[in-house]
Design a protein around this motif. Structure first.
Motif, PDB file in Angstrom:
ATOM      1  N   ARG A 528       7.396   1.928 -10.842  1.00  0.00           N
ATOM      2  CA  ARG A 528       5.896   1.727 -10.067  1.00  0.00           C
ATOM      3  C   ARG A 528       4.764   2.429 -11.140  1.00  0.00           C
ATOM      4  N   ILE A 530       2.021   4.569 -10.813  1.00  0.00           N
ATOM      5  CA  ILE A 530       1.241   5.263  -9.751  1.00  0.00           C
ATOM      6  C   ILE A 530      -0.006   5.876 -10.181  1.00  0.00           C
ATOM      7  N   LYS A 551       6.534   5.830 -12.398  1.00  0.00           N
ATOM      8  CA  LYS A 551       7.371   6.618 -11.301  1.00  0.00           C
ATOM      9  C   LYS A 551       8.528   5.660 -11.403  1.00  0.00           C
ATOM     10  N   GLN A 645      -1.832  -0.162  -0.805  1.00  0.00           N
ATOM     11  CA  GLN A 645      -2.697   0.406  -1.540  1.00  0.00           C
ATOM     12  C   GLN A 645      -4.128  -0.231  -1.322  1.00  0.00           C
ATOM     13  N   GLN A 689      -2.294   4.952  -2.408  1.00  0.00           N
ATOM     14  CA  GLN A 689      -1.219   4.505  -1.679  1.00  0.00           C
ATOM     15  C   GLN A 689      -0.965   5.193  -0.435  1.00  0.00           C
TER      16      GLN A 689
END
Length: 1192
Positions: A528, A530, A551, A645, A689
């Motif tokens: 991901r 981030i 990540k 998100q 998030q």
């Protein structure tokens, strides 16, 4: 019997146990795998795997290679026919066969000619199970003949006329590719006026003077031989005319008004119309009674050619081309017929059967005209092939019944018509084979979470095996959500989760045996981004940076690369890339665009993009500082069950950088209109998030904050309703207490609507006795906070659990807490009560504890009731006052403070639980010893004379024993307020009056008076008095000294000077009395008092309390003020009539507390229980009982 085809996918629920995942394949389409281990011992008829094309045009300058490859077990042998007869390759030294193959190589490069080997070839592959044959392969060498010699006359024509330059290339194999060029090998330009036809001729709709040239050359390229042939150049001369007439269109090709065209299905249909005219005509195409297929229609050669690719029978019909210019139009109709060589509807497939099973071979083809179907067995027409009783032919189908091993053979199906043929091999292999799993053992699959996982289980067996999948140890059937089974044995997990990790076992079974194989699945965290790159607007010459934080799963190594406009970054030193950041220095206009960060691992990849806009520097206006403008353009993405998100666009920061964003949410379902704090993110971040709870209808809003304050909230985002789920938590504050001896009241703090996670919130209440073997008893109740269990035994420990549930399921298993059913009054009194008298005001009580089972509740402590039964001196009380001390916990002794000396007490002890008191112990009687007495109740001095004073008093109100005597101390005070010698006098206890004689006249005396018992001296009381003057004088004023006495000398009393002197003295005394009275009312001290305080007798001190004891304490009714003549002792300590160990100074004495050593921790109550006293005793007045610090 034949095993029937099963659906391609079959979904199985994990709710059944054991879960058996059955899988079946389509036997009629079974392909025997080319697994080396399988082929080592598996018998299989031949199968042609590779062959040369049916129409095989060869290059005569190279060796001829005719391919024929086949597989089978045993390995097949190969033979060839040529033009229908056996081709003996051993007799031709130029022909060789590739070892282990049927491919032929004819060496014509050393010697021989290609034309010698023209013909029709067919390959046969044979083993003990049958024979497969190839197509008829027609071998023809390519040809590229030269143009015939011809003399071409120059062409002369006028401007505007039409012209056709013929090409007429030689006939080659395959046909050549035609194009026109000049002597310099430059292609001649073509247009709507000049173009090349499909036949290769060059057409001019009308000529122009610039068309004049002598090198119009037609070229023919033969691809197989890679040669180009050219025609003799053609000379064209265009004569300019002063005037040329315009004309309507006419067709140069095709001829006439109609024509016909035939094409085969699947080919490209090409229709051509070329017209001449002046001005140059334009061509249009239509299809009569239909429309041209959109996706398959193309226009070539300036719309003079219409092409339809992948033509079908539906494309048959009349097509019309229209040529049009300013003077008119003309049309031509082309009738198109689409024929079809044979094509498959159902091609026969290999058939693997076990003995005694049934099966079918189907050969179904179509074409125009309809093809004829014929069958062959092992290359021999079925009509003359060896008979097989298990076989029956029904047109395009062969039916097999109860096959035997000898039924194995290769069948050929031939479908043919005038336009071609189809030939297919399909074997019938009768096998009896136990299951085999072909997937490698212990294969490791790695899959990203929340993506499909496919676990292979390639298998083979005859009869066809069934497939079962297990997870974990064998015998433990799969118990997951939903699985998808593919007909090739593959197990699909549509959404792999972390708990999908483990070992999976594939088991294949048929009637001949079983095989299994383990594979392993690992689920990796997804990669991901981030921290995504963000949209940027920068000025030319400045520096900009894009951040990209990734990540990933710790076992995967990502690679991060940056792209600009989906291509590589410019090779420029201004672009620098470090770990997670791209920096562009000295930005210019070319740097604007989309920058993309791409993170790749071996299993997945993610990307994020941002746009860079470059603007010109602008003059800086005077800054306006304010709180930020609200964010806008809120957007919800990556919407999952427990997270989402949120992204937004910041408002203007108003020249003060945004330090943070505050995100709030509204739960429109449970608390509409109420906004709650969700989270905060740094001011450089425009995405967040957010963690979500199930079954909440979320809306979000964002506020920006800088050093000047917080912005207004943004507009609310769109609503997002999360899915319901089982509760995450259970109720808190679970307790079990009984309200009655036979019940258990279970209470808890219920979940709120936000915590419910779904509709239908309820609670599962469970209980069982802690020390018993009973099973849990459970009941499901509505959304309440209490449940009462009736019919329980008294005060029994219970284990209690309260679990939340809703329509989606149960919360996690709660921990058990301990409670008790209801209490009842204790059944037994404390035993062996013992009293130890410590001193005259303090006693220590001991008792044996009550057995826990007899308490029937939570032990609160022990309570002592005690009361003074009678006095050793007085018997005038009518009621008995009972006092209470409570000692918490399991103490078995305690101290009784504040007792009256020389008294007779009775007490009992009771145990206390949450319900109340138990029965009292037998009364215990004890006596307190003598103590020091209190101060005498009053002291009066009467009848003063020249040398005597009479003292009268009342005994102490609390003698605290038997009075033995009184002590009287006195001393004179002179005119300078100095104290004289102290006289000590003992007076019998039975006296209440005493006359002091031989005193000095006109002298002030100070008296100290107190009583005594065997325990010691009591508290003193003081008084002052003055003796009178002699008979010739006047009585000076004295407080409490009585009236003045007149002189008994008559002659003096009758003297005038004496009368005048007495009047002056009386006036002076009156004035002094007034002044003294005023000062005393104001609390002042007169000189004698000050002198007295300055010269206090050191021998006369207040009486001390006995160490570790209490003095007396009395009821409130016994507190009386001193007489008007009383004085404060010389040490300025005001003494109380009651003992200093009285509890009055410590507030209300209810439930005072005492430690084991007598420290005050118990409860000391002023509760009174009135009981009649013996004889004519009067009742004791209520006495305040107060706490004290220590009794030791």
């Amino acid at each position: 019997m034949q095993l029937k085809i099963m659906p391609k996918k079959k979904r199985l629920s994990a709710g059944r146990a054991p879960l058996m995942l059955f899988l079946c394949q389509m036997i009629s389409a079974l392909e025997v795998p080319l697994d080396p281990k399988l082929l080592e011992d598996l018998v299989q008829p031949p199968t042609i795997t590779q062959q040369s094309p049916k129409d095989y045009i060869i290059d005569p300058r190279e060796n001829i290679v005719i391919q024929c490859e086949a597989k089978g077990k045993p390995s097949p042998s190969f033979s060839w026919t040529r033009n229908g007869t056996h081709f003996d390759i051993d007799k031709d030294p130029l022909v060789t066969m590739k070892p282990g193959s049927g491919t032929l190589t004819i060496n014509i490069m050393s010697e021989g000619k290609a034309e010698t080997y023209e013909g029709v070839y067919q390959c046969t592959a044979r083993n003990e199970r049958g024979a497969a044959i190839s197509n008829n392969i027609v071998i023809r060498p390519s040809r590229s003949p030269l143009w015939t010699k011809e003399k071409l006359e120059p062409i002369i024509l006028r401007n505007g006329q039409s012209l056709v330059l013929p090409c007429r290339p030689p006939i080659g194999l395959p046909p050549p590719i035609i194009f026109w060029m000049d002597n310099s090998f430059q292609r001649l330009p073509q247009s709507e006026r000049v173009s090349q036809g499909l036949n290769g001729d060059l057409y001019f709709s009308n000529v122009l003077p610039e068309d004049t040239r002598e090198d119009y050359i037609c070229y023919a390229r033969f691809n197989h031989t890679q040669t180009i042939q050219q025609k003799q150049p053609i000379s064209v001369k265009v004569i300019s005319a002063k005037s040329h007439r315009q004309r309507p269109p006419t067709f140069l090709t095709p001829d006439g008004n109609t024509s016909r065209k035939e094409e085969l299905r699947g080919n490209v249909l090409s229709l051509e119309c070329i017209a001449e005219g002046l001005p140059t005509p334009i061509i249009y195409w239509i299809k009569e009674d239909g429309t041209l297929p959109i996706n398959r229609t193309f226009y070539r050669n300036f719309k003079k050619t219409l092409q339809i690719v992948q033509v079908t029978e539906a494309d048959s019909g009349n097509y019309q081309c229209i040529a049009k210019n300013a003077l008119g139009a003309i049309h031509h109709t082309i009738s198109v017929t689409v024929k079809a060589a044979p094509y498959w509807i159902i091609a026969p497939q290999n058939l693997v059967l076990s003995p005694e099973e049934d099966g079918t071979l189907i050969c179904r083809a179509n074409g125009n005209p309809k093809p004829r179907i014929s069958w062959l067995s092992n290359g021999v027409p079925i009509e003359i092939a060896p008979d097989d009783p298990s076989r029956k032919i029904d047109g395009d189908t062969i039916i097999f019944s109860k096959v035997q091993e000898r039924s194995s053979a290769v069948y050929q199906c031939n479908a043919s018509n005038e336009y071609g043929y189809l030939l297919a091999n399909a074997f019938v292999n009768v096998l009896a084979e136990p299951p085999r799993i072909l997937t490698s053992a212990n294969t490791l699959y790695q899959v990203i979470a929340n993506r499909p996982a496919l676990l292979d289980c390639a298998f083979f067996g005859s009869p066809l095996p069934t497939i079962e999948w297990f997870k974990g140890a064998k015998g433990s059937a799969l118990r997951e959500d939903i699985y998808v089974l593919h007909e090739n044995g593959t197990l699909e997990i549509p959404v792999a989760q972390k708990d999908s990790t483990g070992t999976y076992t594939c088991v294949a079974r048929n009637k001949l045996g079983m095989a299994n194989n383990d594979v392993h699945l690992e689920i990796k965290d997804p990669t991901r981004i981030i921290k995504q790159p963000e949209y940027a607007v920068v000025q030319r010459g400045s520096t900009v940076s894009f951040e990209c934080k990734v990540k990933h799963d710790h076992t995967l190594i990502p690679t991060v690369m940056w792209l600009k406009d989906h291509g590589e970054l410019p090779n420029d030193g201004r672009f620098t890339v470090d770990k997670d950041r791209l920096v562009v220095a000295d930005v210019n206009d070319d740097d604007g665009g989309t920058y993309t960060c791409v993170a790749n691992t071996t299993l997945d990849n993610v990307s994020a993009s941002a746009v860079l806009s470059v603007v010109a520097p602008t003059p800086t206006p005077a800054p306006i500082y304010d709180v930020p403008n609200p964010p806008f353009d809120l957007e919800l993405t990556d919407q999952l069950d427990r997270s989402v998100q949120l992204s937004w666009t910041p408002g203007d920061d108003n020249n003060s950088p945004i330090t943070k964003f505050i995100i709030e949410y509204e739960d429109a379902m449970h608390e509409p209109g109420l906004w709650h704090h969700q989270t905060e993110v740094p001011g450089t971040q425009t995405t967040a998030q957010l963690k979500l709870s199930p079954y909440v209808n979320y809306s979000f809003r964002v506020m920006a904050e800088n050093n000047l304050g917080r912005s207004l909230p943004s507009e609310a985002s769109e609503q997002y309703l999360t899915k319901a789920a089982e509760p995450d938590k259970n109720p808190t504050a679970v307790e079990g207490l009984g309200s009655e001896p036979d019940n258990l009241v279970i209470t808890w703090k219920p979940l709120n609507g936000f915590e419910s996670n779904g509709p239908g919130l309820q609670y599962k209440v469970s209980w069982r006795q802690k020390d018993g073997d009973d099973e849990w008893t459970s009941v499901v109740v509505a959304n309440v906070s209490k449940y009462i269990v009736s019919g329980t035994p008294t005060f029994v420990p219970y284990l209690i659990k309260v679990q939340a549930l809703n329509d989606a399921g149960f919360a996690p298993e709660p921990a058990a807490v301990m409670g008790h059913s209801g209490e009842d009054l204790p059944m037994v009194a404390p035993g062996n009560v013992r009293v130890n008298v410590v001193n005259s005001t303090l006693a220590e009580v001991h008792w044996d504890p009550v057995p826990l089972k007899s308490i029937r509740g939570h032990l609160q402590g022990y309570r002592i009731y005690y009361w003074k039964a009678q006095s050793s001196l007085t018997r005038n009380r009518r009621h008995i006052e009972k006092k209470i001390l409570t000692f918490q916990g399991s103490k078995t002794h305690g101290m009784l403070p504040g007792l009256e000396p020389f008294s007779h007490y009775t007490l009992n002890v009771r145990v206390v639980n949450g319900k109340g008191e138990g029965p009292a112990s037998p009364d215990k009687v004890f006596n307190t010893p003598e103590g020091v007495p209190s101060a005498p109740s009053s002291l009066k001095i009467v009848n003063p004379t020249l040398d005597s004073l009479t003292l009268e008093w009342e005994p102490p109100s609390h003698p605290n024993g038997i009075l033995t005597e009184y002590t009287l101390k006195y001393q004179p005070i002179n005119s300078t307020h100095e104290l004289g010698p102290l006289v000590d006098l003992k007076i019998p206890a039975n006296k209440t009056r005493w006359i002091l004689k031989n005193l000095n006249f006109s002298t002030r005396y100070k008296f100290y008076f107190y009583a005594q018992t065997a325990a010691g001296s009591g508290i003193q009381i003081t008084e002052e008095a003055i003796t009178t003057v002699d008979e010739a004088g006047i009585l000076p004023p004295d407080v409490g000294a009585g009236k003045a006495m007149a002189s008994r000398q008559v002659d003096i009393a009758t003297q005038g000077w004496f009368i005048g002197l007495m009047c002056a003295v009386a006036l002076l005394i009156l004035i002094l009395l007034i002044v003294c009275f005023i000062r005393r009312n104001k609390g002042g001290k007169y000189p004698v008092k000050e002198k007295e305080d300055a010269h206090a007798d050191p021998e006369i001190q207040p009486m001390k309390e006995d160490d570790g004891t209490f003095g007396e304490y009395s009821d409130a009714e016994d507190h009386k003020p001193l007489k008007k003549g009383s004085r404060t002792p010389s040490d300025r300590t005001v003494k109380k009539e009651d003992s200093d160990d009285s509890l009055v100074d410590y507030g209300e004495g209810v439930n005072g507390q005492f430690n084991e050593d007598g420290s005050f921790i118990g409860q000391y109550s002023g509760k009174k229980e009135k009981e009649p006293a013996e004889g004519n005793e009067s009742s004791e007045a209520p006495s305040p009982v107060n706490a004290m610090n220590s009794f030791v």
